[in-house]
Enzyme design. Structure first.
Site, PDB file in Angstrom:
ATOM      1  N   HIS A  17       0.846  -1.206   0.000  1.00  0.00           N
ATOM      2  CA  HIS A  17       0.000   0.000   0.000  1.00  0.00           C
ATOM      3  C   HIS A  17       0.874   1.246   0.000  1.00  0.00           C
ATOM      4  O   HIS A  17       0.625   2.194  -0.760  1.00  0.00           O
ATOM      5  CB  HIS A  17      -0.866   0.063   1.270  1.00  0.00           C
ATOM      6  CG  HIS A  17      -1.909  -0.999   1.395  1.00  0.00           C
ATOM      7  ND1 HIS A  17      -2.084  -1.745   2.527  1.00  0.00           N
ATOM      8  CD2 HIS A  17      -2.879  -1.420   0.526  1.00  0.00           C
ATOM      9  CE1 HIS A  17      -3.104  -2.572   2.377  1.00  0.00           C
ATOM     10  NE2 HIS A  17      -3.598  -2.410   1.166  1.00  0.00           N
ATOM     11  N   LYS A  41     -17.818  -6.296   7.432  1.00  0.00           N
ATOM     12  CA  LYS A  41     -16.585  -7.091   7.331  1.00  0.00           C
ATOM     13  C   LYS A  41     -15.842  -7.035   8.657  1.00  0.00           C
ATOM     14  O   LYS A  41     -15.623  -5.952   9.196  1.00  0.00           O
ATOM     15  CB  LYS A  41     -15.718  -6.484   6.216  1.00  0.00           C
ATOM     16  CG  LYS A  41     -14.615  -7.357   5.700  1.00  0.00           C
ATOM     17  CD  LYS A  41     -14.053  -6.694   4.436  1.00  0.00           C
ATOM     18  CE  LYS A  41     -12.653  -7.156   4.119  1.00  0.00           C
ATOM     19  NZ  LYS A  41     -12.106  -6.429   2.965  1.00  0.00           N
ATOM     20  N   ARG A  90      -1.633  -6.158  -8.482  1.00  0.00           N
ATOM     21  CA  ARG A  90      -0.549  -7.095  -8.173  1.00  0.00           C
ATOM     22  C   ARG A  90      -0.348  -8.102  -9.295  1.00  0.00           C
ATOM     23  O   ARG A  90       0.763  -8.459  -9.639  1.00  0.00           O
ATOM     24  CB  ARG A  90      -0.841  -7.840  -6.872  1.00  0.00           C
ATOM     25  CG  ARG A  90      -0.650  -7.009  -5.641  1.00  0.00           C
ATOM     26  CD  ARG A  90      -1.254  -7.684  -4.462  1.00  0.00           C
ATOM     27  NE  ARG A  90      -2.692  -7.767  -4.616  1.00  0.00           N
ATOM     28  CZ  ARG A  90      -3.571  -7.631  -3.625  1.00  0.00           C
ATOM     29  NH1 ARG A  90      -3.153  -7.460  -2.410  1.00  0.00           N
ATOM     30  NH2 ARG A  90      -4.853  -7.697  -3.852  1.00  0.00           N
ATOM     31  N   SER A 127      -3.046  -7.860   2.887  1.00  0.00           N
ATOM     32  CA  SER A 127      -3.258  -7.722   4.332  1.00  0.00           C
ATOM     33  C   SER A 127      -3.752  -9.024   4.952  1.00  0.00           C
ATOM     34  O   SER A 127      -3.352  -9.378   6.064  1.00  0.00           O
ATOM     35  CB  SER A 127      -4.275  -6.613   4.615  1.00  0.00           C
ATOM     36  OG  SER A 127      -3.793  -5.379   4.175  1.00  0.00           O
TER      37      SER A 127
HETATM   38  O1  PNS Z   1      -8.642  -2.984   0.573  1.00  0.00           O
HETATM   39  P1  PNS Z   1      -9.896  -3.528  -0.047  1.00  0.00           P
HETATM   40  O2  PNS Z   1     -10.767  -4.199   0.993  1.00  0.00           O
HETATM   41  O3  PNS Z   1      -9.632  -4.401  -1.225  1.00  0.00           O
HETATM   42  O4  PNS Z   1     -10.675  -2.241  -0.563  1.00  0.00           O
HETATM   43  C1  PNS Z   1     -11.919  -2.362  -1.175  1.00  0.00           C
HETATM   44  C2  PNS Z   1     -12.590  -0.999  -1.356  1.00  0.00           C
HETATM   45  C3  PNS Z   1     -12.725  -0.259  -0.032  1.00  0.00           C
HETATM   46  C4  PNS Z   1     -11.767  -0.148  -2.288  1.00  0.00           C
HETATM   47  C5  PNS Z   1     -13.947  -1.294  -1.966  1.00  0.00           C
HETATM   48  O5  PNS Z   1     -14.582  -2.287  -1.224  1.00  0.00           O
HETATM   49  C6  PNS Z   1     -14.843  -0.064  -1.998  1.00  0.00           C
HETATM   50  O6  PNS Z   1     -14.609   0.849  -2.745  1.00  0.00           O
HETATM   51  N1  PNS Z   1     -15.868  -0.104  -1.130  1.00  0.00           N
HETATM   52  C7  PNS Z   1     -16.804   0.968  -0.990  1.00  0.00           C
HETATM   53  C8  PNS Z   1     -18.154   0.608  -1.638  1.00  0.00           C
HETATM   54  C9  PNS Z   1     -18.034   0.755  -3.125  1.00  0.00           C
HETATM   55  O7  PNS Z   1     -17.789   1.820  -3.622  1.00  0.00           O
HETATM   56  N2  PNS Z   1     -18.168  -0.393  -3.821  1.00  0.00           N
HETATM   57  C10 PNS Z   1     -17.915  -0.493  -5.230  1.00  0.00           C
HETATM   58  C11 PNS Z   1     -19.123  -0.306  -6.058  1.00  0.00           C
HETATM   59  S1  PNS Z   1     -18.659  -0.434  -7.770  1.00  0.00           S
END
Ligand code: PNS
Length: 169
Positions: A17, A41, A90, A127
């Site tokens: 990150h 979560k 990645r 993570s």
């Molecule tokens: O680190 P992560 O858990 O892979 O991050 C995921 C994240 C937070 C980027 C993703 O879950 C997100 O953007 N969540 C907010 C809700 C949202 O916008 N969902 C996508 C709709 S297309």
């Protein structure tokens, strides 16, 4: 002012990150790191803890700010006048899901997504793996910043004392 958001769970922040955040900070005037408040979560660290670790580990980057959000990333972008999201890729396996998200985010709000390929040093890093290794007493130094190594050590010790895990069978 060119701004970009780097959103995620950051449970906890890894060197992968930080690599993406640091590289984005060289390209943009401001990088807003947005930590998702995810009530469904289960996370190892609270949102406050995740934000604090990110603030400490990005303190030397003057144009990086860290905040939290809930709801859709695109709504956070619109509310904060941020036109784009930066994401680290990645491997090809990341691409399919990220492509779908980026197309949906563009469809929803015209927010762009920029993909940056991960530093190969961190291509295998996520993570969830770091947490698993820490829970079983493995060495995560070099994968996460030193302060996160410490916080992980403290947290898994508390977890084990609560659950009784780690006892000799
Ligand atoms: O680190 P992560 O858990 O892979 O991050 C995921 C994240 C937070 C980027 C993703 O879950 C997100 O953007 N969540 C907010 C809700 C949202 O916008 N969902 C996508 C709709 S297309």
């Amino acid at each position: 002012m060119r701004r970009v958001v780097c959103s995620g769970s950051f449970d906890p922040v890894t060197n992968g990150h930080l690599d993406i955040i640091g590289r984005a900070a060289r390209l943009y005037d401001e990088v807003v790191v947005a930590v998702l408040i995810n009530i469904s979560k289960q996370s190892l660290f609270t949102t406050d803890e995740r934000v604090e670790m990110l603030r400490e580990t990005t303190a030397s980057l003057e144009n990086v700010t860290v905040t939290r959000f809930h709801g859709l990333t695109v709504d956070f972008c619109l509310a904060n006048d941020i036109p784009a999201i930066v994401k680290g890729l990645r491997a090809v396996s990341d691409f399919e899901y990220e492509q779908m998200m980026s197309q949906m985010n563009y469809r929803l709000a015209g927010v762009e997504t920029l993909f940056m390929t991960t530093n190969p040093l961190y291509a295998f890093l996520r993570s969830s793996l770091v947490k698993e290794i820490a829970r079983y007493g493995g060495d995560v130094s070099g994968l996460v910043p030193e302060l996160v190594v410490e916080r992980l050590r403290e947290r898994v010790t508390v977890e084990q004392s609560v659950t009784g895990a780690g006892e000799t069978l």
